[in-house]
Write a protein that holds these residues in place. Structure first.
Motif, PDB file in Angstrom:
ATOM      1  N   GLU A  42       0.834  -1.200   0.000  1.00  0.00           N
ATOM      2  CA  GLU A  42       0.000   0.000   0.000  1.00  0.00           C
ATOM      3  C   GLU A  42       0.872   1.255   0.000  1.00  0.00           C
ATOM      4  O   GLU A  42       1.817   1.370   0.766  1.00  0.00           O
ATOM      5  N   PHE A  43       0.544   2.180  -0.904  1.00  0.00           N
ATOM      6  CA  PHE A  43       1.253   3.446  -1.035  1.00  0.00           C
ATOM      7  C   PHE A  43       0.238   4.580  -1.057  1.00  0.00           C
ATOM      8  O   PHE A  43      -0.892   4.402  -1.506  1.00  0.00           O
ATOM      9  N   THR A  44       0.664   5.746  -0.622  1.00  0.00           N
ATOM     10  CA  THR A  44      -0.111   6.966  -0.800  1.00  0.00           C
ATOM     11  C   THR A  44       0.402   7.610  -2.080  1.00  0.00           C
ATOM     12  O   THR A  44       1.598   7.845  -2.235  1.00  0.00           O
ATOM     13  N   VAL A  45      -0.512   7.860  -3.025  1.00  0.00           N
ATOM     14  CA  VAL A  45      -0.134   8.365  -4.349  1.00  0.00           C
ATOM     15  C   VAL A  45      -0.695   9.772  -4.531  1.00  0.00           C
ATOM     16  O   VAL A  45      -1.903   9.990  -4.440  1.00  0.00           O
ATOM     17  N   TYR A  46       0.206  10.712  -4.775  1.00  0.00           N
ATOM     18  CA  TYR A  46      -0.119  12.122  -4.984  1.00  0.00           C
ATOM     19  C   TYR A  46      -0.022  12.441  -6.473  1.00  0.00           C
ATOM     20  O   TYR A  46       0.768  11.847  -7.185  1.00  0.00           O
ATOM     21  N   GLY A  47      -0.795  13.421  -6.915  1.00  0.00           N
ATOM     22  CA  GLY A  47      -0.668  13.918  -8.274  1.00  0.00           C
ATOM     23  C   GLY A  47       0.302  15.087  -8.319  1.00  0.00           C
ATOM     24  O   GLY A  47       0.353  15.886  -7.395  1.00  0.00           O
ATOM     25  N   TYR A  48       1.103  15.154  -9.400  1.00  0.00           N
ATOM     26  CA  TYR A  48       1.973  16.309  -9.607  1.00  0.00           C
ATOM     27  C   TYR A  48       2.134  16.571 -11.092  1.00  0.00           C
ATOM     28  O   TYR A  48       1.813  15.731 -11.922  1.00  0.00           O
ATOM     29  N   CYS A  49       2.577  17.783 -11.429  1.00  0.00           N
ATOM     30  CA  CYS A  49       2.848  18.146 -12.816  1.00  0.00           C
ATOM     31  C   CYS A  49       4.163  18.923 -12.857  1.00  0.00           C
ATOM     32  O   CYS A  49       4.815  19.097 -11.836  1.00  0.00           O
ATOM     33  N   ALA A  50       4.529  19.408 -14.014  1.00  0.00           N
ATOM     34  CA  ALA A  50       5.817  20.100 -14.174  1.00  0.00           C
ATOM     35  C   ALA A  50       5.675  21.607 -13.999  1.00  0.00           C
ATOM     36  O   ALA A  50       6.269  22.384 -14.726  1.00  0.00           O
ATOM     37  N   CYS A  51       4.901  22.029 -13.001  1.00  0.00           N
ATOM     38  CA  CYS A  51       4.741  23.465 -12.775  1.00  0.00           C
ATOM     39  C   CYS A  51       5.525  23.901 -11.542  1.00  0.00           C
ATOM     40  O   CYS A  51       5.997  23.076 -10.763  1.00  0.00           O
ATOM     41  N   LYS A  52       5.645  25.203 -11.373  1.00  0.00           N
ATOM     42  CA  LYS A  52       6.374  25.768 -10.231  1.00  0.00           C
ATOM     43  C   LYS A  52       5.746  25.357  -8.900  1.00  0.00           C
ATOM     44  O   LYS A  52       6.445  25.118  -7.930  1.00  0.00           O
ATOM     45  N   LYS A  53       4.413  25.274  -8.849  1.00  0.00           N
ATOM     46  CA  LYS A  53       3.736  24.904  -7.602  1.00  0.00           C
ATOM     47  C   LYS A  53       4.050  23.463  -7.205  1.00  0.00           C
ATOM     48  O   LYS A  53       4.255  23.168  -6.036  1.00  0.00           O
ATOM     49  N   CYS A  54       4.072  22.573  -8.179  1.00  0.00           N
ATOM     50  CA  CYS A  54       4.262  21.153  -7.874  1.00  0.00           C
ATOM     51  C   CYS A  54       5.718  20.771  -7.636  1.00  0.00           C
ATOM     52  O   CYS A  54       6.019  19.964  -6.759  1.00  0.00           O
ATOM     53  N   TRP A  62      -6.709  14.346  -9.301  1.00  0.00           N
ATOM     54  CA  TRP A  62      -6.280  13.061  -8.723  1.00  0.00           C
ATOM     55  C   TRP A  62      -6.135  13.228  -7.215  1.00  0.00           C
ATOM     56  O   TRP A  62      -6.584  12.379  -6.451  1.00  0.00           O
ATOM     57  N   GLY A  63      -5.508  14.309  -6.794  1.00  0.00           N
ATOM     58  CA  GLY A  63      -5.343  14.579  -5.374  1.00  0.00           C
ATOM     59  C   GLY A  63      -4.398  13.614  -4.696  1.00  0.00           C
ATOM     60  O   GLY A  63      -3.273  13.394  -5.138  1.00  0.00           O
ATOM     61  N   ILE A  64      -4.879  13.009  -3.619  1.00  0.00           N
ATOM     62  CA  ILE A  64      -4.117  12.040  -2.833  1.00  0.00           C
ATOM     63  C   ILE A  64      -4.983  10.811  -2.662  1.00  0.00           C
ATOM     64  O   ILE A  64      -6.131  10.915  -2.204  1.00  0.00           O
ATOM     65  N   ASN A  65      -4.464   9.663  -3.044  1.00  0.00           N
ATOM     66  CA  ASN A  65      -5.229   8.424  -2.941  1.00  0.00           C
ATOM     67  C   ASN A  65      -4.345   7.296  -2.424  1.00  0.00           C
ATOM     68  O   ASN A  65      -3.152   7.229  -2.742  1.00  0.00           O
ATOM     69  N   ASP A  66      -4.952   6.412  -1.643  1.00  0.00           N
ATOM     70  CA  ASP A  66      -4.260   5.195  -1.228  1.00  0.00           C
ATOM     71  C   ASP A  66      -4.417   4.174  -2.336  1.00  0.00           C
ATOM     72  O   ASP A  66      -5.537   3.914  -2.804  1.00  0.00           O
ATOM     73  N   CYS A  67      -3.295   3.612  -2.776  1.00  0.00           N
ATOM     74  CA  CYS A  67      -3.299   2.670  -3.889  1.00  0.00           C
ATOM     75  C   CYS A  67      -2.486   1.432  -3.526  1.00  0.00           C
ATOM     76  O   CYS A  67      -1.598   1.485  -2.672  1.00  0.00           O
ATOM     77  N   ASP A  68      -2.781   0.352  -4.206  1.00  0.00           N
ATOM     78  CA  ASP A  68      -1.970  -0.852  -4.109  1.00  0.00           C
ATOM     79  C   ASP A  68      -0.954  -0.814  -5.237  1.00  0.00           C
ATOM     80  O   ASP A  68      -1.290  -0.500  -6.383  1.00  0.00           O
ATOM     81  N   VAL A  69       0.284  -1.109  -4.898  1.00  0.00           N
ATOM     82  CA  VAL A  69       1.381  -1.030  -5.850  1.00  0.00           C
ATOM     83  C   VAL A  69       2.127  -2.358  -5.867  1.00  0.00           C
ATOM     84  O   VAL A  69       2.413  -2.927  -4.811  1.00  0.00           O
ATOM     85  N   VAL A  70       2.420  -2.832  -7.081  1.00  0.00           N
ATOM     86  CA  VAL A  70       3.209  -4.043  -7.243  1.00  0.00           C
ATOM     87  C   VAL A  70       4.456  -3.675  -8.053  1.00  0.00           C
ATOM     88  O   VAL A  70       4.348  -3.159  -9.160  1.00  0.00           O
ATOM     89  N   ILE A  71       5.622  -3.912  -7.467  1.00  0.00           N
ATOM     90  CA  ILE A  71       6.881  -3.668  -8.165  1.00  0.00           C
ATOM     91  C   ILE A  71       7.180  -4.923  -8.965  1.00  0.00           C
ATOM     92  O   ILE A  71       7.456  -5.969  -8.400  1.00  0.00           O
ATOM     93  N   VAL A  72       7.084  -4.817 -10.301  1.00  0.00           N
ATOM     94  CA  VAL A  72       7.235  -6.020 -11.127  1.00  0.00           C
ATOM     95  C   VAL A  72       8.612  -6.160 -11.734  1.00  0.00           C
ATOM     96  O   VAL A  72       9.011  -7.260 -12.115  1.00  0.00           O
ATOM     97  N   ASP A  73       9.349  -5.075 -11.860  1.00  0.00           N
ATOM     98  CA  ASP A  73      10.692  -5.131 -12.420  1.00  0.00           C
ATOM     99  C   ASP A  73      11.545  -4.135 -11.656  1.00  0.00           C
ATOM    100  O   ASP A  73      11.481  -2.935 -11.935  1.00  0.00           O
ATOM    101  N   ALA A  74      12.285  -4.626 -10.692  1.00  0.00           N
ATOM    102  CA  ALA A  74      13.075  -3.746  -9.840  1.00  0.00           C
ATOM    103  C   ALA A  74      14.471  -3.579 -10.378  1.00  0.00           C
ATOM    104  O   ALA A  74      15.173  -4.552 -10.627  1.00  0.00           O
ATOM    105  N   LYS A  75      14.854  -2.350 -10.592  1.00  0.00           N
ATOM    106  CA  LYS A  75      16.219  -2.025 -11.012  1.00  0.00           C
ATOM    107  C   LYS A  75      17.041  -1.705  -9.765  1.00  0.00           C
ATOM    108  O   LYS A  75      16.529  -1.604  -8.672  1.00  0.00           O
ATOM    109  N   GLY A  76      18.303  -1.448  -9.981  1.00  0.00           N
ATOM    110  CA  GLY A  76      19.147  -0.993  -8.887  1.00  0.00           C
ATOM    111  C   GLY A  76      19.783  -2.102  -8.102  1.00  0.00           C
ATOM    112  O   GLY A  76      19.586  -3.231  -8.220  1.00  0.00           O
TER     113      GLY A  76
END
Length: 131
Positions: A33-45, A117-131
């Motif tokens: 479970e992750f908290t997912v926020y929306g962002y864009c390429a603006c000065k505010k974000c 989009w705001g802020i939402n709790d989402c389920d996340v699956v890491i399927v291909d981990a780099k690093g």
């Protein structure tokens, strides 16, 4: 001299264990479970207006996410589910100053979509981990 060699030998033996313990507690291929926020390429974000990510790619909606690289390595592919529905397959291409732990910033082309989009709790699956 003998003590120094023993200390070095002990450190070498413990190094693999220390590296294993230092890895994130997130398990690849499982749902987290992750908290997912929306962002864009603006000065505010993100205090800049270009779309250049930390990994030097151009941010794209429905592909780019910003992550805490100690949790999701940069370059990783993740599936994001909201309310039990897959909303997309994303690439960990960016980082953010406020992105710590189980948080993700999802890139949107414009500020109003990011706010919608705001802020939402989402389920996340890491399927291909780099690093």
């Amino acid at each position: 001299m003998k003590r120094k060699l023993m200390a070095v030998f002990a450190a070498v033996l413990l190094l693999p264990k220390l590296q294993i313990d230092a890895k994130p507690k997130i398990f690849y291929g499982t749902t987290n479970e992750f908290t997912v926020y929306g962002y864009c390429a603006c000065k505010k974000c993100c205090d800049k207006s270009d779309k250049l990510t930390y990994t030097e790619t151009t941010a794209l909606q429905d592909r780019t996410i910003a992550v805490d690289p100690s949790v999701i390595p940069l370059g990783s592919t993740v599936l994001i589910y909201y309310e039990d529905s897959l909303i997309g397959i994303y690439q960990a291409e960016d980082i953010g100053g406020d992105i710590k732990g189980n948080t993700i910033d999802m890139y949107f082309e414009n500020h109003s979509d990011a706010l919608d989009w705001g802020i939402n709790d989402c389920d996340v699956v890491i399927v291909d981990a780099k690093g």
